[in-house]
Design a protein around this motif. Structure first.
Motif, PDB file in Angstrom:
ATOM      1  N   PHE A  70     -45.667  -2.146  35.954  1.00  0.00           N
ATOM      2  CA  PHE A  70     -44.741  -1.533  34.999  1.00  0.00           C
ATOM      3  C   PHE A  70     -44.225  -0.183  35.497  1.00  0.00           C
ATOM      4  CE2 PHE A  70     -43.793   1.070  31.207  1.00  0.00           C
ATOM      5  CZ  PHE A  70     -42.800   0.281  30.645  1.00  0.00           C
ATOM      6  N   LYS A  71     -45.112   0.619  36.096  1.00  0.00           N
ATOM      7  CA  LYS A  71     -44.713   1.945  36.562  1.00  0.00           C
ATOM      8  C   LYS A  71     -44.156   1.936  37.982  1.00  0.00           C
ATOM      9  CE  LYS A  71     -47.756   4.628  33.559  1.00  0.00           C
ATOM     10  NZ  LYS A  71     -48.816   5.684  33.491  1.00  0.00           N
ATOM     11  N   VAL A  72     -44.287   0.827  38.672  1.00  0.00           N
ATOM     12  CA  VAL A  72     -43.759   0.730  40.040  1.00  0.00           C
ATOM     13  C   VAL A  72     -42.966  -0.564  40.180  1.00  0.00           C
ATOM     14  CG1 VAL A  72     -45.472   2.184  41.178  1.00  0.00           C
ATOM     15  CG2 VAL A  72     -45.986  -0.234  40.790  1.00  0.00           C
ATOM     16  N   ALA A  73     -42.081  -0.820  39.214  1.00  0.00           N
ATOM     17  CA  ALA A  73     -41.331  -2.075  39.185  1.00  0.00           C
ATOM     18  C   ALA A  73     -40.421  -2.227  40.391  1.00  0.00           C
ATOM     19  CB  ALA A  73     -40.519  -2.175  37.899  1.00  0.00           C
ATOM     20  N   HIS A  74     -40.047  -1.100  41.032  1.00  0.00           N
ATOM     21  CA  HIS A  74     -39.222  -1.206  42.232  1.00  0.00           C
ATOM     22  C   HIS A  74     -39.963  -1.967  43.333  1.00  0.00           C
ATOM     23  CE1 HIS A  74     -41.581   2.486  42.368  1.00  0.00           C
ATOM     24  NE2 HIS A  74     -41.547   2.433  43.689  1.00  0.00           N
ATOM     25  N   GLN A  75     -41.292  -1.825  43.380  1.00  0.00           N
ATOM     26  CA  GLN A  75     -42.076  -2.574  44.355  1.00  0.00           C
ATOM     27  C   GLN A  75     -42.065  -4.070  44.024  1.00  0.00           C
ATOM     28  OE1 GLN A  75     -43.367  -1.495  47.065  1.00  0.00           O
ATOM     29  NE2 GLN A  75     -43.425   0.729  46.826  1.00  0.00           N
ATOM     30  N   MET A  76     -41.911  -4.379  42.742  1.00  0.00           N
ATOM     31  CA  MET A  76     -41.881  -5.777  42.327  1.00  0.00           C
ATOM     32  C   MET A  76     -40.656  -6.492  42.888  1.00  0.00           C
ATOM     33  SD  MET A  76     -42.669  -7.200  38.502  1.00  0.00           S
ATOM     34  CE  MET A  76     -41.026  -7.000  37.811  1.00  0.00           C
ATOM     35  N   GLN A  77     -39.558  -5.741  43.125  1.00  0.00           N
ATOM     36  CA  GLN A  77     -38.383  -6.336  43.764  1.00  0.00           C
ATOM     37  C   GLN A  77     -38.775  -6.988  45.093  1.00  0.00           C
ATOM     38  OE1 GLN A  77     -35.233  -3.563  44.464  1.00  0.00           O
ATOM     39  NE2 GLN A  77     -35.147  -2.826  42.357  1.00  0.00           N
ATOM     40  N   ILE A  78     -39.535  -6.255  45.889  1.00  0.00           N
ATOM     41  CA  ILE A  78     -39.924  -6.742  47.211  1.00  0.00           C
ATOM     42  C   ILE A  78     -40.852  -7.952  47.080  1.00  0.00           C
ATOM     43  CG2 ILE A  78     -41.187  -6.159  49.311  1.00  0.00           C
ATOM     44  CD1 ILE A  78     -40.169  -3.300  49.014  1.00  0.00           C
ATOM     45  N   GLU A  79     -41.830  -7.876  46.174  1.00  0.00           N
ATOM     46  CA  GLU A  79     -42.770  -8.977  46.010  1.00  0.00           C
ATOM     47  C   GLU A  79     -42.084 -10.246  45.499  1.00  0.00           C
ATOM     48  OE1 GLU A  79     -45.815  -8.763  47.181  1.00  0.00           O
ATOM     49  OE2 GLU A  79     -45.233  -6.726  47.780  1.00  0.00           O
ATOM     50  N   HIS A  80     -41.163 -10.082  44.556  1.00  0.00           N
ATOM     51  CA  HIS A  80     -40.472 -11.256  44.023  1.00  0.00           C
ATOM     52  C   HIS A  80     -39.505 -11.852  45.038  1.00  0.00           C
ATOM     53  CE1 HIS A  80     -41.182 -10.696  39.400  1.00  0.00           C
ATOM     54  NE2 HIS A  80     -42.278 -10.961  40.086  1.00  0.00           N
ATOM     55  N   SER A  81     -38.886 -11.012  45.860  1.00  0.00           N
ATOM     56  CA  SER A  81     -37.994 -11.549  46.889  1.00  0.00           C
ATOM     57  C   SER A  81     -38.786 -12.359  47.918  1.00  0.00           C
ATOM     58  CB  SER A  81     -37.217 -10.426  47.577  1.00  0.00           C
ATOM     59  OG  SER A  81     -38.075  -9.569  48.299  1.00  0.00           O
TER      60      SER A  81
END
Length: 511
Positions: free
Chosen positions: A72-83
């Motif tokens: 939740f606090k580092v959702a920008h990192q989730m972009q990389i993981e989901h890609s």
């Protein structure tokens, strides 16, 4: 802007956009004619996939990523993981909201090349509701359609044309000088001669003072030893507005008036508009006095808007307030990270110092012309913005027609989330993506696979960030003048982390 926190939750983004005039990358599914994408023919469309064919997390899966896995606090990192999981194009579901995520420079270009004449990011319903409630005019961040284009066409020249932006150099240089003096004072009085507490907080005040000096043509006292109470309240109100915005927007419009935070949300907006209104009327009175005395009317941005009479007073007030809000985080956050890397990598800082001194020897104050001779300085800012985009994503709504992206056809009113953060760390575009390498932006060092849409921190096209050039000017001048005054002192070590109360140590160059 208000989406800063939504960006952190991975939903939306709406503060950036950037350079135009870049060559268009054609797609086998996206016919190009004279640089513009056209809607695919019926025959081609029949071969295209649709939104239903896209993979991606369900609402429950997204909640698990946010709260179960701690993104939740580092959702920008989730972009990389989901890609990595779903590829460069996937859909996310948030209740009734379906978002198409784009994590490829080519596909981001395809979306932006097809954004139409009146690009739409989001309708910012909570900001618009306040304006409707108080009968305030929409500004460049809240207006849409033809009216948005009219406002932008009036606001653009004095904010984006280099000859006009260069006229703000003296005002910003004065703010930078006061900022460096403030750091010296804090170091001497509260830091045992070397330590400056909460550098990020001081940079926020610098950015607030800088943008105010341009927009309102006046100083608010953010860098005074004792900040005026009214100014402190103004700064607090801006912070509260940003804190409350992502909370308000999570609830249906129908329940806003009954929520405990809505009244507070309205009150902080009331204060922002009150202060802005006072400053605008003060400038109007000054103009009237100059006219009565037969003296030339002196001023830049606000003065121009008022005397040109292209906008009503209410429109000027709405636009100038939104521009102020848009101009704070961009500058302060980027400078914080730039200083962080300059402190960690003294050889980069030393090269910057030598460049500045060679262009501005002795006590010469940098001018806009001088900045054009400092490629290393500009490379440092570009690399900082690549690693730490002002917002990690950007939103676009296909408001005018269907578009084709990556072999998929998307209907009108599709919401796209452009994953700029993920693309900024694409090693095929930026080798050693996690390393701070300003030289990658120098012409002689550019990677052959460099993509013009690999890093677009200020966006693209006619909806590009209106304050881009002023923000860049502030960032350039604080780094150059900082080194000029800082025959003064230089950073040798610190633990600077933006958005936190951190300290920095400084030492004299002569030691």
């Amino acid at each position: 802007m208000f989406c800063k926190s939504l960006l952190k939750s991975g939903l939306l983004a709406c503060k950036q956009e950037s350079p135009s005039g870049l060559k268009c990358t054609a797609s086998a599914f996206s016919p190009v004619c004279e640089g513009r994408y056209r809607t695919a023919s019926t025959a081609v469309r029949d071969k295209l996939k649709t939104i239903d064919d896209l993979d991606g997390p369900s609402f429950l899966t997204s909640l698990y990523w946010f709260f179960g896995k701690g993104y939740f606090k580092v959702a920008h990192q989730m972009q990389i993981e989901h890609s990595k999981l779903y590829g460069p194009l996937w859909k996310s579901t948030y209740g009734p909201l379906v978002v198409i995520n784009v994590a490829s420079a080519d596909m981001i270009e395809q979306v932006l090349r097809q954004e139409g004449r009146y690009p739409v990011r989001t309708d910012m319903p909570h900001w618009r509701r306040y304006r409707d409630l108080r009968q305030q005019a929409y500004g460049p961040l809240t207006e849409m359609g033809a009216e948005w284009l009219r406002i932008r066409s009036i606001l653009n020249p004095r904010m984006l044309k280099p000859k006009h932006v260069s006229s703000y150099t003296n005002a910003i240089n004065e703010v930078v000088t006061d900022f460096v003096k403030k750091l010296a004072l804090l170091r001497a009085t509260k830091g045992n001669g070397v330590l400056v507490h909460d550098v990020a907080g001081e940079l926020y005040k610098f950015a607030f003072e800088g943008i105010s000096s341009v927009l309102f043509e006046t100083r608010l006292g953010c860098l005074n030893e004792v900040v005026p109470e009214e100014t402190q309240k103004f700064i607090f109100s801006v912070g509260e507005m940003f804190r409350l915005s992502p909370i308000v927007v999570l609830f249906p419009k129908s329940v806003w008036p009954y929520m405990p935070f809505w009244k507070h949300f309205v009150s902080v907006w009331d204060h922002l508009f009150k202060v802005a209104d006072d400053l605008v009327r003060k400038k109007m009175a000054q103009i009237d006095e100059d006219v009565k005395r037969g003296e030339p009317v002196d001023g830049e941005y606000l003065t121009h808007l008022l005397i040109s009479k292209q906008m009503s007073l209410t429109e000027v007030l709405g636009s100038i307030t939104e521009l102020l809000l848009a101009g704070v985080d961009t500058t302060s956050n980027t400078i914080s990270w730039a200083l962080y890397h300059l402190a960690r990598e003294p050889e980069i800082q030393e090269r910057l110092h030598k460049e500045v001194v060679s262009v501005c020897p002795g006590e010469k104050v940098p001018s806009s012309e001088d900045l054009s001779k400092m490629p290393w300085l500009k490379a440092i800012i570009k690399e900082t913005l690549r690693l730490y985009p002002v917002v990690p994503g950007n939103a676009r709504v296909t408001a005018e027609s269907e578009i084709v992206v990556g072999g998929y056809v998307f209907p009108k009113n599709t919401l796209f989330h452009l994953c700029h953060y993920a693309v900024s760390y694409d090693e095929t575009i930026f080798p050693e993506p996690h390393t701070f390498l300003p030289q990658r932006w120098l012409r002689e060092h550019k990677h052959p696979d460099h993509h013009p849409f690999g890093s677009v921190p200020f966006g693209f096209g006619i909806r590009a960030c209106l304050g881009r050039r002023v923000a860049e000017l502030e960032m350039y001048l604080i780094l150059t003048l900082r080194h000029w005054l800082l025959t003064a002192f230089t950073v040798y070590h610190h633990e600077l982390w933006p958005n936190a109360e951190v300290s920095a140590k400084f030492t004299d160059l002569s030691i």
